[in-house]
Design an enzyme around this catalytic site. Sequence first.
Site, short mmCIF file in Angstrom:
data_model
loop_
_atom_site.label_atom_id
_atom_site.label_comp_id
_atom_site.label_asym_id
_atom_site.label_seq_id
_atom_site.Cartn_x
_atom_site.Cartn_y
_atom_site.Cartn_z
N LYS A 22 106.27 26.29 -15.50
CA LYS A 22 105.81 25.65 -16.74
C LYS A 22 104.79 24.56 -16.42
CE LYS A 22 108.37 22.24 -18.66
NZ LYS A 22 107.59 21.00 -18.85
N ASN A 23 105.16 23.67 -15.50
CA ASN A 23 104.28 22.53 -15.25
C ASN A 23 102.96 22.94 -14.60
OD1 ASN A 23 106.15 20.91 -16.41
ND2 ASN A 23 106.87 19.94 -14.52
N ARG A 94 103.78 15.67 -23.91
CA ARG A 94 103.02 14.68 -23.16
C ARG A 94 101.92 15.30 -22.30
NH1 ARG A 94 103.13 9.69 -20.71
NH2 ARG A 94 102.50 10.03 -18.58
N CYS A 118 108.67 8.64 -24.61
CA CYS A 118 109.56 9.76 -24.87
C CYS A 118 110.94 9.30 -24.46
CB CYS A 118 109.11 11.01 -24.13
SG CYS A 118 109.29 10.87 -22.37
N ARG A 123 106.63 6.07 -20.11
CA ARG A 123 105.62 7.03 -19.67
C ARG A 123 104.19 6.69 -20.13
NH1 ARG A 123 108.15 13.02 -19.75
NH2 ARG A 123 106.81 13.30 -17.96
N PRO A 124 103.65 5.59 -19.63
CA PRO A 124 102.27 5.25 -20.00
C PRO A 124 101.25 6.20 -19.37
CG PRO A 124 103.11 3.72 -18.36
CD PRO A 124 104.23 4.65 -18.69
N ASP A 126 98.23 4.84 -18.14
CA ASP A 126 97.26 3.93 -17.53
C ASP A 126 96.62 4.51 -16.26
OD1 ASP A 126 99.93 3.67 -16.64
OD2 ASP A 126 99.44 1.85 -15.54
N LEU A 127 97.37 5.29 -15.49
CA LEU A 127 96.82 5.82 -14.23
C LEU A 127 95.78 6.92 -14.50
CD1 LEU A 127 100.13 5.94 -12.16
CD2 LEU A 127 98.39 4.15 -12.21
N ASP A 308 113.20 16.14 -11.92
CA ASP A 308 113.47 17.21 -12.88
C ASP A 308 114.72 18.03 -12.53
OD1 ASP A 308 111.34 16.44 -14.39
OD2 ASP A 308 110.05 18.13 -13.91
N ILE A 330 112.19 7.63 -10.61
CA ILE A 330 110.91 8.00 -11.21
C ILE A 330 110.85 7.58 -12.69
CG2 ILE A 330 109.28 9.90 -11.66
CD1 ILE A 330 109.74 9.40 -8.68
N ARG A 400 111.67 24.77 -24.50
CA ARG A 400 110.40 24.22 -23.98
C ARG A 400 110.22 24.62 -22.52
NH1 ARG A 400 110.12 18.26 -23.94
NH2 ARG A 400 108.30 18.94 -22.80
C1 UD1 Z 1 105.15 15.51 -14.37
C2 UD1 Z 1 105.98 16.66 -14.85
C3 UD1 Z 1 107.40 16.19 -15.17
C4 UD1 Z 1 108.00 15.50 -13.95
C5 UD1 Z 1 107.08 14.40 -13.45
C6 UD1 Z 1 107.55 13.75 -12.16
C7 UD1 Z 1 104.35 18.04 -15.99
C8 UD1 Z 1 103.87 18.61 -17.28
N1 UD1 Z 1 105.38 17.19 -16.06
O1 UD1 Z 1 105.10 14.56 -15.45
O2 UD1 Z 1 108.17 17.35 -15.49
O3 UD1 Z 1 109.23 14.92 -14.32
O4 UD1 Z 1 105.75 14.93 -13.21
O5 UD1 Z 1 107.70 14.70 -11.16
O6 UD1 Z 1 103.86 18.39 -14.93
N2 UD1 Z 1 103.27 6.69 -14.89
C9 UD1 Z 1 102.63 5.52 -15.21
N3 UD1 Z 1 101.34 5.59 -15.63
C10 UD1 Z 1 100.67 6.77 -15.75
C11 UD1 Z 1 101.33 7.96 -15.41
C12 UD1 Z 1 102.64 7.89 -14.99
O7 UD1 Z 1 103.21 4.43 -15.12
O8 UD1 Z 1 99.49 6.76 -16.13
C13 UD1 Z 1 104.69 6.64 -14.46
C14 UD1 Z 1 105.60 7.37 -15.46
O9 UD1 Z 1 105.96 6.53 -16.53
C15 UD1 Z 1 106.77 7.75 -14.60
C16 UD1 Z 1 106.12 8.05 -13.25
O10 UD1 Z 1 104.84 7.41 -13.29
O11 UD1 Z 1 107.66 6.69 -14.48
C17 UD1 Z 1 105.96 9.51 -12.94
O12 UD1 Z 1 105.07 10.09 -13.83
P1 UD1 Z 1 104.09 11.30 -13.48
O13 UD1 Z 1 104.17 11.68 -12.06
O14 UD1 Z 1 102.76 10.94 -14.05
O15 UD1 Z 1 104.73 12.42 -14.36
P2 UD1 Z 1 104.04 13.37 -15.41
O16 UD1 Z 1 102.76 13.87 -14.87
O17 UD1 Z 1 104.07 12.74 -16.75
#
Ligand code: UD1
Length: 421
Positions: A22-23, A94, A118, A123-124, A126-127, A308, A330, A400
Site C-alpha cells: 500500500k505505502n 495523509r 490523525c 503528524r505535521p 514541516d519536513l 506499523d 515514532i 484502507r
Molecule cells: C509513512 C507510512 C506510515 C508509517 C510511517 C513511519 C505511508 C503512506 N505511510 O508515514 O504507514 O507509519 O511512514 O514508518 O508511507 N514528521 C514530522 N514532520 C514531517 C513529517 C513527519 O514531524 O514533516 C513526524 C511524524 O509526525 C511522525 C514521524 O515524523 O512522528 C514519522 O513520520 P513519517 O516517517 O513522515 O511518516 P509518514 O510518511 O507520514
Amino acid sequence: MDSIRVTGNGPLYGTITIAGSKNACLAQMPATLLSEEPLTLTNAPNLSDIKTMTELLRSLGAEVSSMQNGRVLTMSGHDIGKHVAVYDIVRKMRASILVLGPLLARLGRAVVSLPGGCVIGARPVDLHLMALEALGAKLELRDGYVYASAKNGLSGGLVEFPFASVGATENAMMAATLARGSTILKNAARDPEIVDLAICLREMGAKIKGEGTSEIAIEGTDRLHGATHSVMADRIEMGTYMLVPGLCGGEIECIGAKTTLATAFCEKLSEAGINVEETKKGVKVSRKGDHVKALNVVTETYPGFPTDLQAQMMAMMCIANGESVLEEKIFENRFMHASELIRMGASINVQGGTATVAGVKKLKGAPVMATDLRASASLILAGLAATGDTIVNRVYHLDRGYERIEEKLRNVGALIERMSG
Ligand code: UD1
C-alpha cells in the site's frame, strides 16, 4: 457500518498471498504527475486508500484506469491542468501530501490542503515543506492550505532532514527529479518503499543514486518518460500474517514474502520462539512451543522495528509467557488498541510512549472498536487467539490497508466473517 466477527478456533494452517505494498503504491502513483507519458503500476493492492489516491489524481486532471481487479493501474499525467488538491479528498488520507512535490516540479505551482492531525498523533508536514524550500520553492500557509510556487522551476539543493521522514523523503525525491541540477538528501529515510520509489522513478528516466542509505543523490532532468513498474510486496501485511501462528499456533506460509523486508521484525519473532523459514515461494512461520516468549520491542525508523507492526505485535505479547515491554518512538499516540485489548482480558499498562504487557493465559472475545488501520489488524489477531466471539467494529479502517483480510484468514481455517450493518 460493517463489522467483522472472529471466533478463536485453534491452530491455523495454509498459505496466504501477500499483496503489493500500500505505502509503496501510494508513493508511486503521484509520480505519474511528473511525466506526460503513461505510468503503469502492476501488483497494485486493491484497497480503499488506493481509490482515494486515484480520486485525488483524477481531480488534478490525471487519467487513472484500474484493471484486473485493481491489480494493474495505468495512469497518464498528460493533461494535468489543475494544481489544487482539495481538503475534501486530502482529509481522507495523509499520503495525499505526496502530490505536492510532483505538482510543483511539473507545473511550478501547487496548492495542497494540509492533511491535519490523525488519531495516532499530530503528524505535521514541516519536513516536506523544508525540503521543497531547499529546492527553491516559495511556500505560504493560508486557510489550511500550502501555497507553493517555483516560477522558474525548482533547482537542486542540499536537504538535511532532522528526522528520517518517509513521506518527506519521497516528496523531495520526486520533486528533485525535475529540478535543475543536483540534489542531495541527507538523513533520508531508508525504507524499502523508498528504494521501490527510486526504482520506479529510474524506470521513468530519473537519475537517482543511494536509495536505501541515508544519503540520496538526484540529478535533475528536463522530462521523465513513461514506464511500467511492479510494486513491491507489502511488508506490513506480511508481518501481520506472520504473527498468526504466534497467536493461535499452526503454520502459515506467506507467498511473496521475504524476511529481508522486515529483518528486525523477523528477529523478534525468532526471539519469541517462532520458526521463520525462507521457502521458494515466500516465508513459512510456525510456533515452536505452546506459548511464545515475552519480548522487549522498540519502534524505530527503518531498519529498526516498524511502528506499523507495533499494534499487531502487542496482540501477541498479550498471551506471551511473562512481561513484555513495547516502546513507541515514532508516533506519540499509537496505543489506542491497548484499551480494546484490555477489554478482551489483556493486562497492559501504558505510561506515555511505553506499554508494559503482562502475558495472560487466554484472551476472551468481546465487542471492540477499531481506531486506526494497524490497531484494527491487532484486534483481528487477538480475536484469533481468544475464546468466543470478537466483534471488530468500524472495519473501514481495515479496508484502507488489508485486501480481503477475512477471506485470506478463512482460507487458512479461521472462523471469521464480515457482517454488513
Ligand atoms: C509513512 C507510512 C506510515 C508509517 C510511517 C513511519 C505511508 C503512506 N505511510 O508515514 O504507514 O507509519 O511512514 O514508518 O508511507 N514528521 C514530522 N514532520 C514531517 C513529517 C513527519 O514531524 O514533516 C513526524 C511524524 O509526525 C511522525 C514521524 O515524523 O512522528 C514519522 O513520520 P513519517 O516517517 O513522515 O511518516 P509518514 O510518511 O507520514
